[in-house]
Write a protein that holds these residues in place. Structure first.
Motif, PDB file in Angstrom:
ATOM      1  N   GLN A 167     116.723 -12.951  84.783  1.00 28.07           N
ATOM      2  CA  GLN A 167     116.354 -14.359  84.702  1.00 28.07           C
ATOM      3  C   GLN A 167     116.437 -14.831  83.248  1.00 28.07           C
ATOM      4  O   GLN A 167     115.963 -14.150  82.346  1.00 28.07           O
ATOM      5  N   ALA A 168     117.028 -15.991  83.017  1.00 31.91           N
ATOM      6  CA  ALA A 168     117.141 -16.541  81.669  1.00 31.91           C
ATOM      7  C   ALA A 168     116.431 -17.883  81.523  1.00 31.91           C
ATOM      8  O   ALA A 168     116.210 -18.337  80.410  1.00 31.91           O
ATOM      9  N   HIS A 169     116.047 -18.513  82.623  1.00 30.55           N
ATOM     10  CA  HIS A 169     115.413 -19.830  82.608  1.00 30.55           C
ATOM     11  C   HIS A 169     113.959 -19.678  82.155  1.00 30.55           C
ATOM     12  O   HIS A 169     113.130 -19.078  82.857  1.00 30.55           O
ATOM     13  N   LEU A 170     113.636 -20.212  80.968  1.00 26.91           N
ATOM     14  CA  LEU A 170     112.328 -19.984  80.363  1.00 26.91           C
ATOM     15  C   LEU A 170     111.152 -20.377  81.262  1.00 26.91           C
ATOM     16  O   LEU A 170     110.214 -19.578  81.405  1.00 26.91           O
ATOM     17  N   PRO A 171     111.137 -21.552  81.895  1.00 21.73           N
ATOM     18  CA  PRO A 171     109.995 -21.869  82.756  1.00 21.73           C
ATOM     19  C   PRO A 171     109.805 -20.846  83.886  1.00 21.73           C
ATOM     20  O   PRO A 171     108.675 -20.489  84.225  1.00 21.73           O
ATOM     21  N   THR A 172     110.898 -20.355  84.436  1.00 19.50           N
ATOM     22  CA  THR A 172     110.796 -19.339  85.489  1.00 19.50           C
ATOM     23  C   THR A 172     110.291 -18.025  84.920  1.00 19.50           C
ATOM     24  O   THR A 172     109.439 -17.357  85.523  1.00 19.50           O
ATOM     25  N   LEU A 173     110.800 -17.643  83.755  1.00 19.83           N
ATOM     26  CA  LEU A 173     110.330 -16.414  83.101  1.00 19.83           C
ATOM     27  C   LEU A 173     108.822 -16.470  82.870  1.00 19.83           C
ATOM     28  O   LEU A 173     108.097 -15.524  83.181  1.00 19.83           O
ATOM     29  N   ALA A 211     116.646 -11.683  81.167  1.00 19.28           N
ATOM     30  CA  ALA A 211     118.017 -11.524  80.673  1.00 19.28           C
ATOM     31  C   ALA A 211     117.977 -11.302  79.165  1.00 19.28           C
ATOM     32  O   ALA A 211     117.132 -11.864  78.459  1.00 19.28           O
ATOM     33  N   LEU A 212     118.884 -10.493  78.680  1.00 17.58           N
ATOM     34  CA  LEU A 212     118.933 -10.224  77.245  1.00 17.58           C
ATOM     35  C   LEU A 212     119.278 -11.466  76.433  1.00 17.58           C
ATOM     36  O   LEU A 212     118.926 -11.567  75.258  1.00 17.58           O
ATOM     37  N   ASP A 213     119.937 -12.432  77.068  1.00 18.64           N
ATOM     38  CA  ASP A 213     120.291 -13.665  76.350  1.00 18.64           C
ATOM     39  C   ASP A 213     119.333 -14.820  76.655  1.00 18.64           C
ATOM     40  O   ASP A 213     119.604 -15.968  76.325  1.00 18.64           O
ATOM     41  N   ALA A 214     118.196 -14.524  77.250  1.00 21.17           N
ATOM     42  CA  ALA A 214     117.196 -15.554  77.510  1.00 21.17           C
ATOM     43  C   ALA A 214     116.685 -16.098  76.173  1.00 21.17           C
ATOM     44  O   ALA A 214     116.481 -15.336  75.229  1.00 21.17           O
ATOM     45  N   VAL A 215     116.484 -17.393  76.108  1.00 20.50           N
ATOM     46  CA  VAL A 215     116.054 -18.042  74.872  1.00 20.50           C
ATOM     47  C   VAL A 215     114.597 -18.474  74.995  1.00 20.50           C
ATOM     48  O   VAL A 215     114.240 -19.189  75.932  1.00 20.50           O
ATOM     49  N   GLY A 216     113.762 -18.034  74.056  1.00 26.67           N
ATOM     50  CA  GLY A 216     112.406 -18.540  73.942  1.00 26.67           C
ATOM     51  C   GLY A 216     111.298 -17.667  74.493  1.00 26.67           C
ATOM     52  O   GLY A 216     110.133 -17.946  74.219  1.00 26.67           O
ATOM     53  N   LEU A 217     111.612 -16.628  75.251  1.00 31.18           N
ATOM     54  CA  LEU A 217     110.550 -15.820  75.853  1.00 31.18           C
ATOM     55  C   LEU A 217     109.722 -15.120  74.775  1.00 31.18           C
ATOM     56  O   LEU A 217     108.489 -15.204  74.783  1.00 31.18           O
TER      57      LEU A 217
END
Length: 130
Positions: free
Chosen positions: A5-11, A78-84
């Motif tokens: 998962q890469a979508h910050l709100p979902t993460l 996801a390794l490319d997720a932004v902001g977690l």
């Protein structure tokens, strides 16, 4: 395994933090002692940094100065997720909790002061609930 998962709100909504039992320490090794017991490692200019169970470091006579608890964010990030990392470390920082992050292929792992594990878990649950 679930798709990363890469979508910050979902993460954030699905962090599902879980405490890994034990006491953990960071040590520096010359590449000999501790390597076989390492749970994570990073090559640095000063030497090989290892994350070990405190009991293993003690048995090997390795020095450390920080005893941590381990919290795994069980969401498959996801390794490319932004902001977690920023969101999690920021929330912990607002509560005065230091955090060392280790990113694995599937999950992020947080090493926090052992005496603050319960506090950190509460912060993460609160962050997840929005």
């Amino acid at each position: 395994m679930n798709q990363a998962q890469a979508h910050l709100p979902t993460l954030l909504a699905t962090l599902a933090p879980a405490v890994r039992p034990g006491r953990y320490v960071f040590v520096t090794s010359d590449g000999g002692r501790g390597v076989d017991d390492a749970l994570a490692s990073v090559v640095e200019e000063e030497g090989l940094s290892l994350l070990l169970r405190q009991d293993d470091a003690d048995a090997l006579g390795l020095d450390y100065d920080y005893v941590a608890g381990w919290i795994t964010l069980t969401v498959h990030s996801a390794l490319d997720a932004v902001g977690l990392t920023a969101a999690v470390s920021g929330a912990l920082a607002e509560s005065g909790i230091s955090c060392n992050v280790i990113a694995g292929r599937h999950h992020d792992h947080l090493l926090v002061p052992l005496h603050r594990v319960d506090d950190a878990l509460a912060v993460l649950v609160s962050l997840s609930l929005g």
